[in-house]
Design a protein around this motif. Structure first.
Motif, PDB file in Angstrom:
ATOM      1  N   LEU A 176       0.849  -1.184   0.000  1.00 27.79           N
ATOM      2  CA  LEU A 176       0.000   0.000   0.000  1.00 27.79           C
ATOM      3  C   LEU A 176       0.893   1.245   0.000  1.00 27.79           C
ATOM      4  O   LEU A 176       2.028   1.199   0.494  1.00 27.79           O
ATOM      5  N   PRO A 177       0.390   2.362  -0.522  1.00 28.53           N
ATOM      6  CA  PRO A 177       1.163   3.605  -0.413  1.00 28.53           C
ATOM      7  C   PRO A 177       1.282   4.005   1.050  1.00 28.53           C
ATOM      8  O   PRO A 177       0.371   3.745   1.852  1.00 28.53           O
ATOM      9  N   ALA A 178       2.391   4.635   1.412  1.00 31.41           N
ATOM     10  CA  ALA A 178       2.606   4.962   2.821  1.00 31.41           C
ATOM     11  C   ALA A 178       3.443   6.213   2.985  1.00 31.41           C
ATOM     12  O   ALA A 178       4.320   6.512   2.167  1.00 31.41           O
ATOM     13  N   MET A 179       3.158   6.948   4.045  1.00 27.78           N
ATOM     14  CA  MET A 179       4.033   8.025   4.503  1.00 27.78           C
ATOM     15  C   MET A 179       5.080   7.411   5.421  1.00 27.78           C
ATOM     16  O   MET A 179       4.745   6.737   6.393  1.00 27.78           O
ATOM     17  N   ARG A 195       5.545   4.228   9.795  1.00 25.59           N
ATOM     18  CA  ARG A 195       4.769   4.087   8.561  1.00 25.59           C
ATOM     19  C   ARG A 195       3.312   4.434   8.817  1.00 25.59           C
ATOM     20  O   ARG A 195       2.730   3.952   9.784  1.00 25.59           O
ATOM     21  N   THR A 196       2.747   5.260   7.947  1.00 21.91           N
ATOM     22  CA  THR A 196       1.309   5.530   7.934  1.00 21.91           C
ATOM     23  C   THR A 196       0.801   5.116   6.566  1.00 21.91           C
ATOM     24  O   THR A 196       1.089   5.777   5.560  1.00 21.91           O
ATOM     25  N   TRP A 197       0.070   3.992   6.505  1.00 19.83           N
ATOM     26  CA  TRP A 197      -0.435   3.522   5.215  1.00 19.83           C
ATOM     27  C   TRP A 197      -1.628   4.372   4.799  1.00 19.83           C
ATOM     28  O   TRP A 197      -2.489   4.725   5.634  1.00 19.83           O
ATOM     29  N   LEU A 198      -1.692   4.696   3.507  1.00 15.09           N
ATOM     30  CA  LEU A 198      -2.670   5.650   2.997  1.00 15.09           C
ATOM     31  C   LEU A 198      -3.656   4.997   2.031  1.00 15.09           C
ATOM     32  O   LEU A 198      -3.346   3.977   1.395  1.00 15.09           O
ATOM     33  N   ALA A 199      -4.817   5.630   1.916  1.00 14.40           N
ATOM     34  CA  ALA A 199      -5.787   5.227   0.901  1.00 14.40           C
ATOM     35  C   ALA A 199      -5.192   5.454  -0.483  1.00 14.40           C
ATOM     36  O   ALA A 199      -4.314   6.310  -0.662  1.00 14.40           O
ATOM     37  N   PRO A 200      -5.630   4.724  -1.495  1.00 13.15           N
ATOM     38  CA  PRO A 200      -5.042   4.840  -2.837  1.00 13.15           C
ATOM     39  C   PRO A 200      -5.089   6.252  -3.424  1.00 13.15           C
ATOM     40  O   PRO A 200      -4.246   6.610  -4.245  1.00 13.15           O
ATOM     41  N   ARG A 213       2.369   2.116  12.115  1.00 12.93           N
ATOM     42  CA  ARG A 213       3.291   1.223  12.820  1.00 12.93           C
ATOM     43  C   ARG A 213       4.699   1.817  12.787  1.00 12.93           C
ATOM     44  O   ARG A 213       5.083   2.456  11.817  1.00 12.93           O
ATOM     45  N   ALA A 214       5.435   1.550  13.857  1.00 10.80           N
ATOM     46  CA  ALA A 214       6.816   2.011  13.942  1.00 10.80           C
ATOM     47  C   ALA A 214       7.756   0.819  13.931  1.00 10.80           C
ATOM     48  O   ALA A 214       7.356  -0.310  14.223  1.00 10.80           O
ATOM     49  N   ALA A 256       7.445  12.236  18.935  1.00  7.39           N
ATOM     50  CA  ALA A 256       8.001  11.042  19.580  1.00  7.39           C
ATOM     51  C   ALA A 256       7.244   9.769  19.230  1.00  7.39           C
ATOM     52  O   ALA A 256       7.688   8.679  19.558  1.00  7.39           O
ATOM     53  N   LEU A 257       6.045   9.882  18.616  1.00 11.56           N
ATOM     54  CA  LEU A 257       5.257   8.780  18.055  1.00 11.56           C
ATOM     55  C   LEU A 257       4.334   8.070  19.034  1.00 11.56           C
ATOM     56  O   LEU A 257       3.468   7.311  18.614  1.00 11.56           O
TER      57      LEU A 257
END
Length: 346
Positions: A176-179, A195-200, A213-214, A256-257
């Motif tokens: 998936l695309p991710a930040m 990682r922040t997974w993004l909508a298409p 997730r880290a 810091a997450l």
């Protein structure tokens, strides 16, 4: 009877192909880092049994322990229990047959690739290296959709168009695309990634169970924006921190997450005043109290910045930048209002 040394040799040879053995005989499990997790040695779904896949100071690959029952053993035991075999000669024959199979080992890549543990700092470094800057990507679309428009100085953020996502429910891995956010120490060395997974289409987060997730070494470190001088701000989440940065674009900030990691963030040596970005929830209160105590002990003036709603991103989206900036101004030291808000308005 099979000689003991022959059984030991078989177990050792199976351990050299531990992941392949697990995929074949413990097919209801999956890899997690350096371990294969499954429900039990009889291949039940679950996570209580751990099979070591790589050599470690704790022992050779192939050794396993079931945390629920206390059972433990090697890969010969896996073959015996998963197939319901009784006679050890049958177990040995099955093991030899597996080792003779052409697909006992996964095919080697054409180019030699050094394997690194999943979730390790080195794995995080490779992920960041494979990503690109966010301008013109789905990450920019995502952030602007959350009213975060101050994007200069965001080199810590990257975009990966096909980032692996492994579901928690043992489902198939997907891309998936991710930040991708680089986590660094005080010297700028990369220690982890978030990682922040993004909508298409980038209009929101991906519709998965855990879109954030880290990985890597996070304790004390952070996703950093700007070079800290004697004043900086620190918060939990990336979007919360970036929202404050829209109001104070020249103040150095760190995300810091998590609340626990915010309470443990390390202080730059020249820091004299720390603004603590508070999330309006019990975890945020705990992080605030822990960080205030540590900062005070270190001789650093600590000031809490509180949102009007749940967090600063919600404030920014609900009230708009001008009203959000005004609410922040009332919470800053006078010298910092002059220094940072005057620059932001210029």
């Amino acid at each position: 009877m099979i000689p003991r040394h022959a059984a030991s040799d078989l177990a050792h040879r199976l351990g050299e192909h531990a992941e392949a053995v697990c995929r074949h005989y413990l097919s209801n499990g999956r890899r997690q880092g350096n371990y294969w997790t499954v429900g039990d040695v009889r291949n039940a779904p679950g996570r209580s049994m751990f099979v070591r896949l790589q050599p470690s100071p704790k022992g050779p690959p192939g050794k396993w322990t079931d945390a629920a029952t206390g059972e433990h053993g090697d890969l010969l035991d896996v073959i015996r229990e998963s197939l319901g075999l009784v006679n050890f000669r049958d177990v040995a024959d099955e093991a030899r047959g597996f080792l003779a199979m052409p697909d006992a080992m996964p095919p080697r890549p054409a180019e030699p690739i050094t394997q690194v543990p999943i979730g390790s700092p080195e794995s995080a470094r490779r992920l960041v290296a494979m990503s690109k800057h966010i301008i013109g990507t789905l990450v920019e679309t995502y952030l602007r959709g959350r009213s975060i428009t101050t994007l200069h100085g965001t080199a810590a953020l990257q975009f990966h168009p096909h980032c692996y996502y492994r579901p928690d429910d043992h489902g198939p891995t997907k891309t998936l695309p991710a930040m991708i956010a680089a986590v660094t120490d005080l010297d700028g060395h990369l220690t982890g990634a978030h990682r922040t997974w993004l909508a298409p289409d980038g209009t929101g987060k991906a519709l998965v169970d855990t879109p954030r997730r880290a990985m890597g070494d996070l304790l004390g470190h952070a996703v950093r924006f700007g070079v800290p001088g004697n004043v900086m701000a620190a918060g939990e989440g990336i979007e919360t921190t970036l929202s404050l940065r829209c109001a104070l674009p020249d103040m150095a900030m760190a995300a810091a997450l998590s609340a626990a990691h915010l309470a443990a963030i390390l202080f730059p040596p020249n820091l004299r005043r720390l603004y603590v970005i508070r999330d309006n929830d019990p975890a945020g209160d705990g992080a605030r109290d822990g960080l205030l105590e540590r900062a005070t002990d270190a001789g650093i003036e600590a000031i809490v910045l509180s949102p009007q709603t749940e967090d600063f991103n919600e404030d920014l989206r609900h009230f708009g930048l001008a009203a959000f900036r005004a609410s922040i101004a009332d919470q800053l030291m006078r010298k910092d209002r002059i220094r940072y808000l005057t620059q932001a308005a210029a």
